[in-house]
Design a protein around this motif. Structure first.
Motif, PDB file in Angstrom:
ATOM      1  N   ALA A 393       8.130   4.633-127.304  1.00 37.46           N
ATOM      2  CA  ALA A 393       9.127   5.670-127.004  1.00 37.46           C
ATOM      3  C   ALA A 393       9.054   6.810-128.011  1.00 37.46           C
ATOM      4  CB  ALA A 393      10.528   5.050-126.997  1.00 37.46           C
ATOM      5  N   ALA A 394       8.834   6.487-129.302  1.00 39.78           N
ATOM      6  CA  ALA A 394       8.734   7.531-130.331  1.00 39.78           C
ATOM      7  C   ALA A 394       7.503   8.405-130.107  1.00 39.78           C
ATOM      8  CB  ALA A 394       8.685   6.872-131.712  1.00 39.78           C
ATOM      9  N   ALA A 395       6.398   7.756-129.652  1.00 40.57           N
ATOM     10  CA  ALA A 395       5.182   8.536-129.397  1.00 40.57           C
ATOM     11  C   ALA A 395       5.404   9.526-128.270  1.00 40.57           C
ATOM     12  CB  ALA A 395       4.023   7.584-129.081  1.00 40.57           C
ATOM     13  N   ILE A 396       6.135   9.064-127.216  1.00 44.25           N
ATOM     14  CA  ILE A 396       6.413   9.977-126.092  1.00 44.25           C
ATOM     15  C   ILE A 396       7.227  11.170-126.565  1.00 44.25           C
ATOM     16  CG2 ILE A 396       7.620  10.189-123.893  1.00 44.25           C
ATOM     17  CD1 ILE A 396       6.897   7.238-123.368  1.00 44.25           C
ATOM     18  N   ILE A 397       8.246  10.917-127.366  1.00 45.39           N
ATOM     19  CA  ILE A 397       9.092  12.005-127.866  1.00 45.39           C
ATOM     20  C   ILE A 397       8.298  12.918-128.805  1.00 45.39           C
ATOM     21  CG2 ILE A 397      11.130  12.505-129.259  1.00 45.39           C
ATOM     22  CD1 ILE A 397      12.361   9.903-128.168  1.00 45.39           C
TER      23      ILE A 397
END
Length: 580
Positions: A393-397
């Motif tokens: 999720a952090a990579a997507i953001i």
């Protein structure tokens, strides 16, 4: 007594002409013996300078020079003509072959070949020189060739006869003498610039001057000179040519002054003479200088004014370029934000997956903890899974934030396939049921030098357009396929995004990259225009072609990074493209 004789027709002819005269002088003055020394013009000057002679018989031009330089004094003047009509005059005759047309006047000698016995010969050139100058022909510059044949003077006749010269200068009456001797046919030669018949019974091309003088040198005794003069004036015709009292040679001096030769060389003109003779040219030059000064001052003022204008224009252009750059950056930023807005549902879907997984793993771990004997291994596995989903999720953001953040262009060597893969991760999977994105990466592609974010912006824009076109092609019923492939095309790296929508007519394909052209309801028409700007800024080109079997394919090409070897052998033939 040594008598120097100008042998202009050779020594033998000089002896034939003057030995009778010297023999008569020996009879008239028995206490003296007269010896003849045949000389050319240069030899005559040397003999007089070295006092090797006591008397001279020479032409008027030679005499004037000797008179000025060595104080030679004339005591009698030769009478030419016939015994019945003796004439004390000499001139020049310019001849040409009768069959040589085009030379009638002296002015016609310009650009012609002229033969003379010597440029120092009086009757053989200098008299004719003055006449040609007055006719507008300068012998040393206007003639095609000025040939000196040397003495005897008959060589001039031979030069004109054999065609090596177009015309030739003879002493007056020599033409008639050679004709009377049978050495020249009566109609073989014509006279150029012939003067009307005058006192000399010969055809001439010039005015007449006093004939040859008999002169004494300064060291010769005066009494002997008087005795020689008296003998010459009383010499019978049967003993040789007749002589008359010494004539005035002022006309010869005038000729030499006109030509600036002999004792009258051309001297540098005085300032007064220059001003007097060239005042009109000096006035023109002064006016030209004045005009140039005014013109230069005007040009200087105009240059300064124009320079100031150019400085202002350059500053304004720099400000306009800075403004355009800022607006372009803002436009690109807004375009990226617009793309993210259109991708919002996809991003939310992508984030929902790791968040839902985290929730599931957290619930499972809670149930394990509530058990009487918690399984620590399962708890560890669940914790790792939670961490992995959180990182996802952090990579997507992070990718989304890096894409929309304002930044300067940073070009570097990039792998196109890697950029495509990262862009697909940023774009996410389509939420439409049955809609899929298929990638066909080519192996062995060279790297390109580009800005990754700008390249991603182009790909995201094309992918978003492809999704919308595929939806409209299926009437919102879902399904369809989008193909994103890379290949080598004409030595350039190509990326293609092909949809399965309704396609576009040729006119729309030709104009779709123009600013503000759009077929979408409510569209601004800036997305593809921005794509074209980015691609062209990277040295590439973008265009659209009909998709196969249907839809629309948008392709763009980029040059390989500097130093990258591009070889068709490194790419399978099945994926090589032609740039058509």
């Amino acid at each position: 007594m040594r008598v120097g004789v100008l042998a202009y027709r050779g020594s033998e002819r000089a002896a034939h002409d003057w030995e009778p005269t010297l023999a008569y002088l020996e009879r008239a003055i028995p206490d003296r013996r007269f010896v003849m020394l045949p000389l050319d013009l240069a030899g005559m000057v040397l003999a007089v300078a070295d006092r090797q002679v006591d008397f001279v018989i020479t032409n008027p031009g030679s005499y004037v020079t000797l008179e000025a330089r060595f104080a030679v004094t004339r005591i009698a003047t030769l009478e030419s003509g016939t015994p019945d009509t003796p004439i004390a005059a000499v001139g020049s005759t310019i001849i040409r072959r009768t069959d040589r047309a085009g030379i009638g006047k002296l002015a016609d000698l310009k650009k012609k070949r002229l033969a003379v016995v010597s440029t120092d010969a009086f009757g053989g050139f200098q008299i004719a020189w003055r006449e040609m100058e007055e006719a507008g022909v300068r012998p040393f510059t206007d003639l095609a060739e000025l040939t000196t044949v040397g003495f005897p003077m008959e060589g001039v006749v031979d030069a004109v006869r054999d065609g090596s010269a177009d015309a030739g200068v003879l002493r007056a009456c020599l033409l008639e003498e050679m004709t009377a001797q049978g050495r020249i046919a009566p109609d073989e030669f014509a006279v150029v610039g012939e003067k009307p018949p005058g006192e000399l019974p010969c055809r001439v091309s010039s005015r007449l001057y006093p004939d040859w003088p008999f002169a004494r040198l300064a060291h010769t005794p005066r009494d002997l000179a008087r005795r020689v003069a008296a003998a010459l004036l009383t010499m019978p015709t049967a003993d040789g040519p007749t002589w008359t009292a010494s004539l005035d040679y002022t006309s010869v001096h005038e000729l030499f002054r006109t030509l600036h030769i002999g004792p009258y060389p051309k001297t540098p003109p005085t300032l007064e003479e220059v001003l007097s003779e060239n005042w009109h040219w000096l006035a023109i030059a002064a006016a030209a200088v004045l005009w140039w000064m005014v013109h230069s001052a005007r040009v200087e003022v105009l240059v300064r004014r124009r320079t100031a204008e150019l400085v202002r224009e350059i500053a304004e252009r720099e400000r306009a370029e800075a403004t355009a750059l800022r607006l372009r950056e803002e436009r690109d930023q807004l375009s990226r934000l617009g793309i993210v807005g259109e991708m919002a549902s996809n991003i939310a879907h992508e984030l929902n997956q790791p968040l839902a997984a985290i929730g599931n793993f957290a619930g499972g771990m809670s149930r394990i903890l509530d058990a009487p004997a918690p399984d620590l291994g399962m708890l560890r596995a669940g914790a790792r899974s939670v961490a992995e989903q959180a990182e996802r999720a952090a990579a997507i953001i992070q990718r989304t934030r890096g894409f929309v953040s304002r930044r300067d262009a940073q070009r570097s060597a990039l792998s196109v396939n890697a950029v495509v893969e990262e862009t697909l991760s940023l774009f996410g999977a389509p939420t439409d049921p049955g809609l899929s994105i298929v990638t066909e990466p080519a192996d062995g592609l060279p790297e390109v030098r580009a800005d990754k974010v700008e390249l991603q912006q182009v790909l995201l824009n094309l992918l978003q357009n492809a999704v919308e076109a595929t939806r409209s092609g299926n009437n919102g019923g879902g399904g369809g396929e989008i193909v994103l492939r890379t290949a080598l095309s004409g030595g350039m790296v190509m990326i293609e995004v092909r949809d399965s929508g309704p396609g576009a007519p040729e006119d729309s394909r030709r104009r779709m990259f123009e600013p503000f052209f759009t077929t979408k309801p409510g569209g601004l028409g800036l997305g593809l225009s921005i794509c074209r700007t980015i691609v062209e800024r990277h040295g590439g080109r973008i265009w659209a072609v009909p998709g196969v079997p249907r839809g629309l394919a948008v392709r763009f090409i980029l040059p390989p990074a500097a130093g990258e070897a591009v070889s068709s052998s490194s790419v399978p033939s099945s994926i090589q493209e032609t740039n058509t």
